[in-house]
Each structure stands twice: as C-alpha cells, then as structure tokens.
Write an enzyme that holds these catalytic residues in place. Structure first.
Site, short mmCIF file in Angstrom:
data_model
loop_
_atom_site.label_atom_id
_atom_site.label_comp_id
_atom_site.label_asym_id
_atom_site.label_seq_id
_atom_site.Cartn_x
_atom_site.Cartn_y
_atom_site.Cartn_z
N ASP A 22 0.87 -1.17 0.00
CA ASP A 22 0.00 0.00 0.00
C ASP A 22 0.91 1.22 0.00
O ASP A 22 1.49 1.57 1.02
CB ASP A 22 -0.88 -0.03 1.25
N LYS A 58 2.76 11.25 -3.96
CA LYS A 58 1.65 10.57 -4.63
C LYS A 58 0.65 11.57 -5.21
O LYS A 58 -0.10 11.26 -6.14
CB LYS A 58 0.97 9.65 -3.63
N ASP A 105 -12.91 5.04 1.69
CA ASP A 105 -11.48 5.10 1.95
C ASP A 105 -11.00 6.55 1.92
O ASP A 105 -10.86 7.14 0.85
CB ASP A 105 -10.74 4.25 0.90
N GLU A 148 -7.22 0.52 -4.15
CA GLU A 148 -7.15 0.44 -2.70
C GLU A 148 -8.46 -0.03 -2.05
O GLU A 148 -8.43 -0.96 -1.25
CB GLU A 148 -6.66 1.78 -2.13
N1 LIG Z 1 -6.37 9.31 14.86
C1 LIG Z 1 -6.46 9.99 13.73
N2 LIG Z 1 -7.40 10.96 13.60
C2 LIG Z 1 -7.51 11.67 12.46
N3 LIG Z 1 -6.73 11.48 11.41
C3 LIG Z 1 -5.78 10.54 11.48
C4 LIG Z 1 -5.61 9.74 12.62
N4 LIG Z 1 -4.60 8.88 12.38
C5 LIG Z 1 -4.16 9.14 11.14
N5 LIG Z 1 -4.87 10.13 10.60
C6 LIG Z 1 -4.69 10.75 9.27
O1 LIG Z 1 -4.86 9.77 8.26
C7 LIG Z 1 -4.06 10.11 7.15
C8 LIG Z 1 -3.23 8.95 6.75
O2 LIG Z 1 -4.07 7.90 6.43
P1 LIG Z 1 -3.54 6.70 5.55
O3 LIG Z 1 -2.26 6.22 6.09
O4 LIG Z 1 -4.66 5.77 5.43
O5 LIG Z 1 -3.34 7.47 4.21
P2 LIG Z 1 -2.39 7.09 3.00
O6 LIG Z 1 -2.58 5.67 2.71
O7 LIG Z 1 -1.04 7.55 3.31
O8 LIG Z 1 -2.96 8.00 1.88
P3 LIG Z 1 -3.77 7.66 0.57
O9 LIG Z 1 -4.47 6.38 0.80
O10 LIG Z 1 -4.68 8.82 0.42
O11 LIG Z 1 -2.74 7.62 -0.48
C9 LIG Z 1 -3.18 11.25 7.56
O12 LIG Z 1 -3.70 12.45 7.05
C10 LIG Z 1 -3.29 11.24 9.08
O13 LIG Z 1 -3.14 12.51 9.62
MG LIG Z 2 -4.28 4.64 1.75
#
Ligand SMILES: Nc1ncnc2c1ncn2[C@@H]1O[C@H](COP(=O)(O)OP(=O)(O)OP(=O)(O)O)[C@@H](O)[C@H]1O
Ligand SMILES: [Mg+2]
Lengths: 392, 533
Positions: free
Chosen positions: B10, B72, B195, B173
């Site tokens: 991922d 990304k 998502d 995803e």
């Molecule tokens: N407890 C929380 N409350 C609110 N937001 C959160 C929390 N934990 C993580 N996040 C937010 O979630 C986001 C990251 O999520 P995730 O890792 O699923 O995204 P990603 O996979 O990196 O991005 P994408 O899928 O969009 O490419 C960040 O913006 C982070 O600040």
């Molecule tokens: Mg993601």
C-alpha cells in the site's frame, strides 16, 4: 392432441420450416424462434385465450413444438456439430506446441463460443434462454466470468488463446451489461424475436452467405459499430468519413439495408464535399501551371456537384490556359452560367472577356472587363486589358 | 532466484504498508522498532544520497526544502494540471516542469522525476520485507486509489520497476480492502468501502459472492485527504498569528514545516479528546524578538473548519450508489479504510448517510496492504482463490473534430475490456493519422486528462477517407491502456507510435533502474542479507 401447456413451460419451434401454415400459425411460429415461456408467448399475441390455444395446438400438430419443462441452459460444449472453421483451427493447433498445453475441450469451447458470438445474441453468449430469471442471469454471468477471466491463466502461456480468452471475457461482460436489468432484458428479447421472424420469412437460399474464415470477426456487431461511428461522423459534418463507415458497414452486413440507405442519404453532402476537395486540387494545379490537371479536377468537381459554379470558372480558366480552341464554346457556356449564379465573382467576367477576345468580339469583351472591375475594382488584369482594348 | 512470496504494497500519500501471505495467512511485515507503517517521505543530502521513512520525517523540520512528502499527489500528472499548481503552493520543496510535461522535484540543483521518489520508498519497503522474511523478494502487487487515471497507474508501475520489483498487478485500494474483509468468509453481500487516506478519497461499491469480488461502481477525488484537513488547521493558525503579531508565518519555511506537523498531530489528538493544544515555542523571530505560538483547539472548531471536506466525500458516495443503481438499503456493510476515518465527524457522517454502523473488523491502516498480498498470492497460485472483477473509474475517449471527446470505453466498465474504433484519413495520400487519447467525463477533450497521442503510420496511399484503420483500445486488469491498430482492407497490423503525456522515456527508466541497482548492492553489503534458500 393431448398437449398441455403450463404458464411457465418453455416452448420452441422445431427447426424445420413447416409446410403449409396459415397466416395466424405463421405469426405464432415466427415468435417461437428462440425458447419462450408460454405466458410470454401469449402476451405477445393479439388473440383471446381460446383462439390463441387453438392456433397453438394446430401449429403443434403441423410442425411439432418442443416443450421444455425448465428454462434451457444450452451449453455449447455439449451442443451441436462443430463448424468447418472451428474444426480447421483445432486441427491447426495440433502443430502449435503452445496450444497443446491447454486441454482440447477448453480450446474447442473457446472457438465455438467465439463463433457463436457473431450472432450478437447476449442470451446465447451467457448460455441463457430469453426468459431467464434475474438469478439465473447473474449465476451464469459469474460462472462464465470466472471461466474466462485472464487471471485464471495468469502464469500460463496460452499462445493464440490468450487473445481469444480475453475476447470471450469481454463478450461475457458486454452481454451481461445488456441483459442484467429486467427492463433491458425484455427489450433484447423482443429484438431477437423480431430478428427471428425476419429470418424465418427470408428464403433459406438468401440467408446462407459465404462465412468469414476468421471466427474472431464478429461481423454483424462490427458492422453495427462502424455504422454508429458513421452516424457520429455525419453529425459532425465529417461526410467522407461517414460515407466510408456506412459503406464499410453495408459491405460487412449487406442484409441490413439501413446501412445502404444511410449511405444514399448522405451522398449529396458527400459529393459536395468531394467537389470542394477537387476544387482545391484544381486551384493547386493552376498555381503550378498544370492546366491539363486542373481541367480534369475541375470537371470532376462539376460532375460531383453541378451547382458548383466555382468549379465551372476553374474549368473555363483551364481551357483557356491550355489553349483548347475546340472547347472554347464549352468555356463560354460555363462562364455565362457562372457569371449569373455568382454575382460577386469578378473572375468569371474577366474570363468571359478573354473568351470574347478569342472570338474577336472586342466590344463585348470590353463590357465584360468593365463588369469585372465593377465587381472587383482592384482587378489589375482587367484594367490592363481594358486600357489595351480602348487604346486601340 | 527470488522467492515465490508476493508483496502486497500500500503505497500511501502519507504512510505506506507492506504485507505478505505466509502459509495461507496474510500478515503485515514490521520494521525494526516494531513500526507497521512507513512514512512516505524521502529526504536528500547534499551528496545526493537519500533518507527514507521515519528518519526522513524526523529531520523534515530542519531540512524542509529537501524533504519530499506527498509525492503521490503529483505522480503521473501533467505539469499544467491544477492539482500540481495547488501542491506547489502548499509544499516547501520546489516543483519544476520535466521534459515530458511531467512535474519534477528540484533538490540541490537536480530534478528528480516523481517516479524516482516513489521508487525510493518502494525500494525501502522491499528492503524491509527482505529483512523480515530473510530472503530475496521481487514480486509485488501495488495499490493505487481507485480513482487514479491511466497515467497515474502507469507511473506507479514504472516506480515499482525502477525499484527492482516485478509488479504483477496494480489494484485499487478500496478493492484491496474489500478482499481483506471478505476473503475466505463465504460472504454474499453488497458492501461500500469508504477510503479516506492522507491524500485521496475513494468510494467503491462491491458485490461479494463467496470468492468473487465484483466492483459495481467507483468514484472519488484524488485530491481530497488528510493533508487537506491539516492545511485547514494550518491556515487557521497562520491567520490568527497574523492578526496577533502582524507576521505571515508562510514566509518562514522552518516555521511552516513545524506548524504543519503540529496541525496533523492536533488533528489526530482531537479524534480521541475534545481539546488539544498547539504549542510551538520559538516559532519565529520578528524584529529580533523570539515569538512563541500557543493555541488551544476544540474538536468543534476543527469540525467547523473541515466539515465541507467531509460533506464533499459524502456527496461522492451518493453518486457511486447511483452509478451502481443501488439504494442505501441495498448495502449490507460499510467499511471504513484510511487513517482519516478515525476522525469522529467522518464516522458520524458516514454512519448517518448509510444508516448503519460501519463494520469494525477491518484495520484502517493495514487492510489495503493485506488485500494486495491476498491478491498477489491468488495470482501465482495454480488455481486462483479470488476472482476480482474491477472497473475502470474514468471514461476513455478520443478527441474528435471540434475538440469534443468521443467516449470509447465508458467509466465503470468491468476490466479487462476492449473496444474498437475505426479511423480514416482526411486528405488524399495521407500517410499518418494522429489520435489524441483522453480520460475523464468532460465534453471538451481539453478539459479531460491527456493520456497521450498515437500516430498511426505507414498508411497505404489512397484517397481521403478510403483507408479504414481499426484501433483497439484495451484496458488491462491494471486499468492501464494498450492500443493496437489494424488496416481493415489489408487486415494487416498497423504500426503505432505512442507519445504519452508525463511518462518517463525508456532511456530514463533504464538509467534510473541501474542507478537503483547499484544502490541496492551497497545496501546488501551493509545489512548483510542472508542468501536465499
Ligand atoms: N487518529 C487519527 N485521527 C484523524 N486522522 C488521522 C488519525 N490517524 C491518522 N490520521 C490521518 O490519516 C491520514 C493517513 O491515512 P492513511 O495512512 O490511510 O493514508 P495514505 O494511505 O497515506 O494516503 P492515501 O491512501 O490517500 O494515499 C493522515 O492524514 C493522518 O493525519
Ligand atoms: Mg491509503
């Protein structure tokens, strides 16, 4: 006589065309081309129930109706004889080491299904009867998707069957799209019945036409697709493209005279367009001093579009440039008509002046040059000739 | 030889995660220190070497201009895209135009393609997995947002290749998350996967029947995610600071980076508590005097600042349902995926909209990687365990006369799929035809995303309109377009020259890959990997 019909029994006509049917029986028979439920059949017919039953029975006596208790699932692997093309392809596989790695039953199924897909029948493509239920449609769809999904063969070398399997997967998807909701399914079923009826009334001889060797060519579908693209082109005034599409479509599927009609319909537009193209090349030729070519091109343009007086002017000019005395009268006629029909065109008048000079009618030439200058005061050529003629 | 394991990766905007199937079970691979996700951050040193992940994120404050995050959001886009302009304004690093209309990041006087940045992250992930499993690995399934276009998918696949991975498949995803949810459970239901990650939002509606996962529709926004929430907080504080001190913190790069981190932290805090404090001493100096920044933020304030972002996502949910021709009551389960779905307001709005409590048994940070691993394992097995029927999110079309788009493959078509279109010439003896391919729903071609141009060449000489060249557009299981052409008269294959927007040239791919290989060798020596069984 003792035949009984339940509302959900599925009926289908025997394959043989029965001999003497009266009009009503023929009507009914034509609706039995593909399997249909008794109650659907009844709803399609205009008669009251008693009459309907009577006709159905007499038809059954004459031609023998097949009655099936359950909706049919005609798996093509079991069914019928294999066509010559398919047999030939299977034979060919014997010499292809890659093809031999997939089992023959599967290869045969692929080829038969591809060939059948040319019928453009979504029900047949999904092994379904026209009266299949929602559930049956979905079940069959999932099963066939699984059978032909490329992922199933992810690591396998399929050789020429890779493309065929992909094609079959797409056919399954597109067929499902067409009949997945009950409303569309009904419409597709109706279309098929209509098609069957038309085919039933066309004499057999006319129907059997030489078939294409390549089973991958879905002739009818392709013709329709090309026709649609033609319509699109027509809507955007791309007439040449449209005409070519229509022509192609009607070559692919000559039975459908809609294509031919479409072609006829846009012919005038097309001719006009072609004429304008010829005019362009005539002008080019004149620029290059190739008066012979210019004459040919402009005459072509006139032939395409007799109302195109610009072409006439160009043709006359070419005649003069070539110095073809014997055709001076033609040029004269063309220019006279052009002068009237193109009231702003100065060149027509100027050329007419030239013709008069060739004919040694200087007075008339002067009048024409004057007219040319009235139409285009900047026309120096006309001015020069005028000065010369008046000076004498 | 590398092992048969297939990595499920991922590759997130903010965090990445990797999983693998071992003895029939999928598990997330941990890094040293027990981390299960890796920040998608790459930082460069002046000598050209790079740091990736946690170390890169930690040093971001002091090295903001040379620290690349959220790559990304740029990958596979063209430089002129509005998203690129928006990103340029928000990040401290420099974005410049590359040779193929692609955006590149400029660090220490060198322009790096975005694919290279993503490749660095992927290479790190590969190393993490190799260390965890003690063997060489090279096969992977990489995930992308469902709403990614062809160009974005292609660029992601290229990044994998540069990183030395054999990318078996690019999958979506939300679809991957649904695999993690439904694999081997013999389910029979319709589900919605919501998502919301760091950079993108996707909604997919699926019909699961035992081992078949059929996507009915998908919709989304590739520029809506957690980062946008952070920015709202950031801008709010900058404004308050400006009214108080008359100084714009945007002018101070280091302050901006600290504030960005603090905003994200505050956002996450507010998911668990009703109030938090943003406390940044010595944030900047104004006229020689140190200033401190201290604000408290309530959950209600955050919600007011970001409500419209959540509402945007809910609207997109409705359109996904419409496209699937389903009612809300047809949905049996709702999955929440992505870190942002931890925000109470998001959960609340999703629950209100779908009228049901979202399923609790998917891990919002890990489900996507786990699903990718399951897919990978299924692909290499003799008998596939999963049948995935995914769709293409955007319509594919060509530009026609007048600048209009003529759609050839409509959005939400099940992939792989193909469609034909017949082209012809417009002038006599024309030898080539140029075709512009676009992706998107706009009527005008110029408003859609350009995928590239195809030139049909060596057309036999003939009068205008006579040649009939049938072009087949195939979208493969990765959602990536392939084109072939045939002359209908001669039935001969017609040659095609592709010049795609924003892709890397073959030479560049090659030089980046070999550069990457030599680095990988160095790393091998350092970590002392055990040779394969
Ligand atoms: N407890 C929380 N409350 C609110 N937001 C959160 C929390 N934990 C993580 N996040 C937010 O979630 C986001 C990251 O999520 P995730 O890792 O699923 O995204 P990603 O996979 O990196 O991005 P994408 O899928 O969009 O490419 C960040 O913006 C982070 O600040
Ligand atoms: Mg993601």
């Amino acid at each position: 006589m003792g035949i009984k019909f339940k509302p959900d029994s599925v009926l289908r006509a025997s394959v043989q065309i029965p001999a003497a049917l009266n009009q009503e029986e023929a009507y009914l028979w034509s609706r039995l081309g593909s399997p249909i439920q008794f109650k659907d059949l009844q709803s399609l017919c205009p008669w009251p129930e008693e009459k309907f039953l009577e006709i159905l029975k007499s038809l059954h006596n004459k031609s023998g109706l097949g009655q099936l208790e359950k909706p049919t699932a005609t798996a093509p692997s079991k069914s019928i004889s294999v066509s010559a093309e398919v047999r030939e392809l299977l034979q060919g596989d014997k010499f292809d080491p890659v093809a031999k790695e997939i089992d023959e039953k599967f290869r045969r199924e692929c080829l038969i299904r591809l060939e059948k897909s040319g019928n453009d029948n979504p029900f047949e493509n999904l092994d379904l009867s026209v009266s299949a239920s929602d559930e049956a449609v979905r079940r069959s769809y999932l099963e066939l998707s699984k059978r032909f999904h490329p992922d199933r063969f992810f690591r396998k070398n399929l050789g020429p069957y890779r493309k065929r399997v992909n094609q079959l997967f797409t056919i399954v998807q597109k067929s499902y799209e067409r009949i997945k909701n009950p409303h569309d399914r009904e419409a597709e079923a109706r279309k098929l019945r209509l098609k069957d009826r038309v085919e039933a009334t066309t004499p057999k001889a006319a129907k059997s036409k030489p078939r294409r060797m390549d089973p991958e060519i879905e002739r009818i579908g392709k013709a329709e697709m090309i026709y649609k693209q033609g319509l699109e082109a027509e809507a955007q005034s791309r007439f040449v493209e449209a005409a070519n599409h229509f022509q192609m479509a009607s070559q692919l599927n000559p039975e459908k005279n809609l294509y031919e009609k479409a072609l006829q319909k846009i012919r005038p537009e097309l001719e006009r367009y072609k004429a304008s193209e010829f005019i362009k090349s005539a002008k080019k030729a004149l620029e290059l001093g190739l008066a012979d070519d210019a004459l040919l091109a402009s005459e072509q343009a006139m032939k395409m579009d007799p109302q195109n007086f610009e072409a006439a002017v160009l043709a006359a000019k070419s005649i003069l440039k070539c110095g073809m005395k014997e055709r001076i009268q033609d040029a004269f006629e063309m220019l006279r008509r052009a002068k009237v029909n193109l009231p702003k065109n100065a060149e027509a008048c100027f050329l007419l002046g030239q013709v008069y000079q060739v004919k040694r009618e200087e007075d008339k030439a002067i009048l024409e040059y004057e007219e040319a200058l009235r139409r285009d005061p900047q026309m120096s050529l006309a001015k020069n000739y005028l000065i010369k003629l008046r000076g004498e | 030889m590398a092992s048969e394991y297939v990595l499920g990766i991922d590759l997130g905007t903010t965090y990445s995660c990797v999983a693998v199937v071992e003895a029939g079970n999928a598990r997330v691979l941990e890094q040293k220190g027990g981390y299960r996700t890796l920040p998608s951050v790459v930082a460069f040193n002046p000598d050209g070497s790079s740091m990736i992940g946690h170390i890169a994120k930690r040093q971001a404050v002091t090295n903001a201009e040379n620290t690349i995050y959220a790559a990304k959001r740029l990958i596979g886009r063209v430089f002129e895209a509005p998203e690129v302009a928006r990103a340029s304004q928000l990040v401290p690093y420099k974005i410049v135009q590359g040779p193929n209309r692609d955006p590149r990041v400029r660090v220490f006087g060198k322009n790096h393609p975005i694919q290279e940045i993503s490749a660095l992250i992927l290479r790190q992930i590969k190393a993490i997995a190799e260390e965890a499993l003690h063997c060489r690995l090279d096969k992977a399934v990489i995930t992308v947002p469902a709403y990614f276009s062809d160009g974005q998918r292609q660029a992601t696949r290229d990044a994998g290749e540069i990183a030395g991975l054999d990318v078996l498949r690019i999958i979506n995803e939300p679809t991957a998350a649904s695999l993690a949810f439904g694999y081997n459970k013999r389910l029979n239901k319709k589900i919605a996967v919501y998502d919301l990650g760091g950079g993108t939002f996707d909604i997919s509606v699926l019909d699961i029947s035992t081992d078949t996962f059929e996507v009915l529709s998908t919709a989304g926004n590739t520029f809506l995610g957690g980062e946008d929430f952070d920015i709202r907080i950031l801008e709010f504080i900058i404004k308050s600071f400006q009214t108080e001190h008359g100084f714009d913190l945007k002018e101070d790069k280091m302050a901006l980076q600290r504030l960005k981190d603090a905003s994200e932290a505050a956002k996450c805090q507010l998911s668990g508590s009703l109030e938090t404090e943003i406390n940044l001493p010595f944030i900047t100096t104004i006229a020689g005097e140190s200033k401190h920044l201290k604000y408290s933020l309530h959950r209600a304030e955050l919600e007011k600042l970001t409500e419209d972002l959540v509402d945007q996502s809910i609207k997109i949910c409705q359109s996904a349902l419409d496209m699937a021709a389903l009612k809300i009551s047809d949905i049996d389960d709702v999955l929440l995926v992505g870190g942002m779905t931890r925000m109470p307001l998001v959960q609340q709005r999703v629950q209100e909209f779908f009228g049901r409590i979202p399923a609790k048994n998917v891990h919002p940070d890990e489900a996507v990687a786990v699903g990718a691993a399951l897919m990978g394992a299924s692909l290499v097995e003799e008998e596939a365990a999963i049948l995935l029927l995914d769709v293409t999110p955007l319509s594919l079309g060509v530009r026609t006369a007048g600048g209009y788009t003529s759609i050839i493959v409509p959005k939400n078509s099940t992939i792989p799929t193909s469609a034909n279109h017949v082209f012809t010439t417009v002038t006599d003896n024309q030898q080539s035809v140029k075709i512009q391919v676009v992706q998107g729903e706009a009527k005008l071609a110029s408003e859609n995303q350009p995928l590239g141009e195809f030139t049909l060449t060596d057309i036999p000489e003939a009068a205008a309109g006579v040649p009939q060249i049938e072009v087949t557009f195939s979208i493969d299981s990765n959602g990536i377009l392939e084109v072939s052409a045939k002359d209908l008269h001669s039935q001969r294959e017609q040659s095609i020259v592709v010049s795609a927007a924003s892709y890397l040239s073959d030479e560049e791919m090659h030089s980046l890959s070999s550069q990457n290989e030599s680095q990988a060798l160095q790393d091998d020596l350092l970590t002392g990997l055990k040779p394969v069984k």
